[in-house]
Scaffold this motif. Structure first.
Motif, short mmCIF file in Angstrom:
data_model
loop_
_atom_site.label_atom_id
_atom_site.label_comp_id
_atom_site.label_asym_id
_atom_site.label_seq_id
_atom_site.Cartn_x
_atom_site.Cartn_y
_atom_site.Cartn_z
N SER A 160 -10.07 11.89 -0.21
CA SER A 160 -8.75 11.03 -0.12
C SER A 160 -9.21 9.56 -0.17
O SER A 160 -10.18 9.24 0.45
N ILE A 161 -8.31 8.82 -0.50
CA ILE A 161 -8.42 7.34 -0.36
C ILE A 161 -7.19 6.79 0.22
O ILE A 161 -6.19 7.20 -0.15
N VAL A 162 -7.43 5.73 1.06
CA VAL A 162 -6.19 4.92 1.27
C VAL A 162 -6.63 3.47 0.86
O VAL A 162 -7.63 2.98 1.02
N PHE A 163 -5.93 2.84 0.13
CA PHE A 163 -5.86 1.50 -0.42
C PHE A 163 -5.61 0.51 0.46
O PHE A 163 -4.78 0.29 1.09
N PRO A 164 -6.87 -0.38 0.76
CA PRO A 164 -6.67 -1.61 1.45
C PRO A 164 -5.14 -2.31 1.39
O PRO A 164 -5.11 -2.55 0.36
N ARG A 165 -4.60 -2.76 2.46
CA ARG A 165 -3.34 -3.33 2.38
C ARG A 165 -2.43 -2.72 1.37
O ARG A 165 -1.52 -3.25 0.73
N ASN A 166 -2.72 -1.44 1.31
CA ASN A 166 -1.75 -0.53 0.41
C ASN A 166 -1.67 -1.13 -1.09
O ASN A 166 -0.45 -1.04 -1.65
N GLN A 167 -2.53 -1.87 -1.54
CA GLN A 167 -2.60 -2.42 -2.93
C GLN A 167 -3.20 -1.51 -3.74
O GLN A 167 -4.62 -0.96 -3.81
N MET A 168 -2.38 -1.00 -4.90
CA MET A 168 -2.87 -0.13 -5.83
C MET A 168 -2.31 -0.32 -7.09
O MET A 168 -1.16 -0.99 -7.24
N THR A 169 -2.81 -0.02 -8.31
CA THR A 169 -2.03 0.36 -9.59
C THR A 169 -2.40 1.52 -10.04
O THR A 169 -3.43 2.27 -9.56
N ASP A 170 -1.76 2.10 -11.01
CA ASP A 170 -2.07 3.44 -11.69
C ASP A 170 -3.51 3.62 -12.20
O ASP A 170 -4.22 4.50 -11.70
N ALA A 171 -3.96 2.29 -12.82
CA ALA A 171 -5.31 2.43 -13.35
C ALA A 171 -6.34 2.38 -12.11
O ALA A 171 -7.37 3.43 -12.12
N HIS A 172 -6.11 1.96 -10.91
CA HIS A 172 -6.88 2.11 -9.97
C HIS A 172 -7.11 3.62 -9.33
O HIS A 172 -8.00 4.00 -8.97
N VAL A 173 -5.81 3.91 -9.20
CA VAL A 173 -5.61 5.51 -8.61
C VAL A 173 -6.61 6.45 -9.81
O VAL A 173 -7.16 7.28 -9.42
N GLN A 174 -6.42 6.21 -11.05
CA GLN A 174 -7.04 7.11 -11.91
C GLN A 174 -8.54 6.83 -11.81
O GLN A 174 -9.14 7.70 -12.19
N ALA A 175 -9.00 5.58 -11.74
CA ALA A 175 -10.35 5.27 -11.17
C ALA A 175 -10.97 6.29 -10.37
O ALA A 175 -12.25 6.77 -10.45
N CYS A 176 -10.33 6.52 -9.31
CA CYS A 176 -10.57 7.25 -7.99
C CYS A 176 -10.98 8.90 -8.30
O CYS A 176 -11.76 9.26 -7.89
N ALA A 177 -9.96 9.39 -9.43
CA ALA A 177 -10.15 10.59 -9.76
C ALA A 177 -11.67 11.10 -10.25
O ALA A 177 -12.12 12.00 -10.01
N ARG A 178 -12.16 9.88 -10.87
CA ARG A 178 -13.33 10.12 -11.51
C ARG A 178 -14.55 10.23 -10.44
O ARG A 178 -15.88 10.60 -10.50
N GLY A 230 -2.13 11.01 -12.86
CA GLY A 230 -3.34 11.86 -13.37
C GLY A 230 -3.54 12.90 -12.64
O GLY A 230 -2.86 13.80 -12.07
N ALA A 231 -5.01 12.82 -12.14
CA ALA A 231 -5.46 14.08 -11.30
C ALA A 231 -5.03 13.95 -9.64
O ALA A 231 -5.56 14.69 -8.98
N CYS A 232 -4.72 12.87 -9.51
CA CYS A 232 -4.57 12.57 -7.86
C CYS A 232 -3.03 12.56 -7.52
O CYS A 232 -2.17 12.36 -8.13
N VAL A 233 -2.84 13.13 -6.37
CA VAL A 233 -1.81 13.52 -5.60
C VAL A 233 -1.41 12.15 -4.74
O VAL A 233 -2.20 11.84 -4.02
N ASP A 234 -0.21 11.84 -4.76
CA ASP A 234 0.46 10.66 -4.03
C ASP A 234 0.87 11.19 -2.57
O ASP A 234 2.26 11.50 -2.68
N VAL A 235 0.11 11.39 -1.73
CA VAL A 235 0.72 11.93 -0.34
C VAL A 235 1.35 10.52 0.46
O VAL A 235 0.52 9.78 1.23
N ARG A 236 2.53 9.99 -0.20
CA ARG A 236 2.78 8.95 -0.03
C ARG A 236 3.23 8.58 1.62
O ARG A 236 3.48 9.52 2.25
N ALA A 237 3.13 7.40 2.01
CA ALA A 237 3.06 7.04 3.52
C ALA A 237 4.85 7.09 3.60
O ALA A 237 5.57 6.82 2.74
N SER A 238 5.09 7.62 4.98
CA SER A 238 6.41 7.67 5.38
C SER A 238 6.61 6.49 6.44
O SER A 238 7.66 5.64 6.25
N ARG A 239 5.71 6.35 7.37
CA ARG A 239 6.03 5.20 8.14
C ARG A 239 4.67 4.82 8.96
O ARG A 239 3.64 5.55 9.19
#
Ligand SMILES: [Zn+2]
Length: 329
Positions: A160-178, A230-239
């Motif tokens: 799993s990954i948490v992106f610093p300062r919650n900054q991300m794009t779909d392309a960054h997420v897809q890079a993680c799957a690799r 892509g292959a990554c699930v968005d376990v998105r933040a609630s609070r």
């Protein structure tokens, strides 16, 4: 389906705040993590919490030599140079954890690794900023490769990954799957929480989030089925669980009540509720903040008994949403 509580911690010590804080004005909160972290682990154990510790890769290094050995060759060329830690690694920080407890934390990482049910995830190698000018997808990829390398030397593999300062794009997420990552923490589905660079985080947006912490301004943030990119699930933040502040007066209690209320709604509806914070948020006013955490976790226990709510790591929540068991790390 029963609801689940997901807890993630952005574990970074000084690396997460070094562009706008110094050890002189914030070092005490960072040092406070050395008391707060074992106390949180004890509470997690007592209440059966399986938490995700998204850890900056640099914290795995035992000394500067190990840090330098793992630094990627391709480093981000941020326009705002203070965002990059690499010059500081070469010339400013101390040699090891004893000399510089603000920038090293391997003994703390080892404490997390020793407690059953805790997931060690990544918060990138260098506290990488995906939406700041000057970064590139290839520099991000090199950063992640370094994070995976330094973690595997400690016998861990991030799922799993948490992106610093919650900054991300779909392309960054897809890079993680690799790199074998299957879960990331996206942002709540609301204007106030959209991924933004620091420059775009206006006082209006920050004010809205502050108000929403205690009062229902932006609506419901628990959810039934996590989305995926892509292959990554968005376990998105609630609070975000805000730190205790004497200046906030009654808002401190209202915030806890809001969290318990949201968690109750999620438990009854069979939804995911994802709470997050930084260990250094518990580094000041540690007693008060731990007491608030205890209130939240006791409420979770009641919801577990009454509604079958479960505690899950991010990887477990992602795997369950895809109907498979999470690999252990
Ligand atoms: Zn961070």
């Amino acid at each position: 389906m029963s609801g689940s509580l997901v807890i993630s911690l952005d574990f970074e010590l000084m690396w997460g705040v070094r562009d706008h804080r110094t050890t002189a004005d914030y070092g005490d909160a960072v040092l406070g993590v050395r008391q707060a972290l074992p106390a949180m682990l004890a509470l997690f154990k007592a209440h059966g919490i399986r938490a995700t510790w998204a850890t900056v890769g640099l914290l795995f290094a035992r000394n500067r030599r190990e840090m330098l050995e793992h630094c990627p060759e391709l480093q981000p060329g941020y326009r705002h140079q203070a965002l990059s830690p690499y010059a500081a690694i070469r010339s400013e920080i101390g040699e090891d954890e004893a000399a510089d407890p603000w920038h090293y934390g391997r003994s703390l990482v080892d404490q997390v690794l020793a407690v059953e049910g805790q997931e060690l995830a990544t918060h990138t190698f260098s506290h990488y900023y995906c939406l700041e000018e000057g970064q590139s997808l290839s520099a991000f990829d090199a950063d992640l490769a370094a994070a995976v390398r330094i973690m595997s030397a400690a016998g861990a593999a991030p799922r799993s990954i948490v992106f610093p300062r919650n900054q991300m794009t779909d392309a960054h997420v897809q890079a993680c799957a690799r790199h074998g990552i299957t879960a990331f923490r996206g942002n709540p589905d609301s204007f106030a929480y959209r991924a933004r660079s620091q420059e775009d985080n206006s006082p209006l947006v920050r004010g809205l989030r502050l108000l929403d912490a205690s009062f229902p301004v932006t609506g419901r943030h628990s959810y039934r089925a996590p989305a995926r990119i892509g292959a990554c699930v968005d376990v998105r933040a609630s609070r975000f669980f805000r730190p205790f502040s004497p200046r906030m007066g009654a808002l401190n209690d209202l915030h806890v009540r809001r969290i318990v209320g949201e968690m109750t709604v999620a438990a009854r509806a069979g939804e995911v509720y994802h709470l997050w914070w930084h260990p250094h948020n518990v580094g000041r006013h540690t007693g008060q903040q731990l007491a608030r955490l205890d209130t939240i976790l006791k409420a979770y226990r009641r919801l577990a008994d009454e509604h079958g709510m479960r505690s899950q790591t991010m990887a477990e929540c992602a795997a369950a949403s895809q109907g498979q068991a999470a690999p252990s790390n």
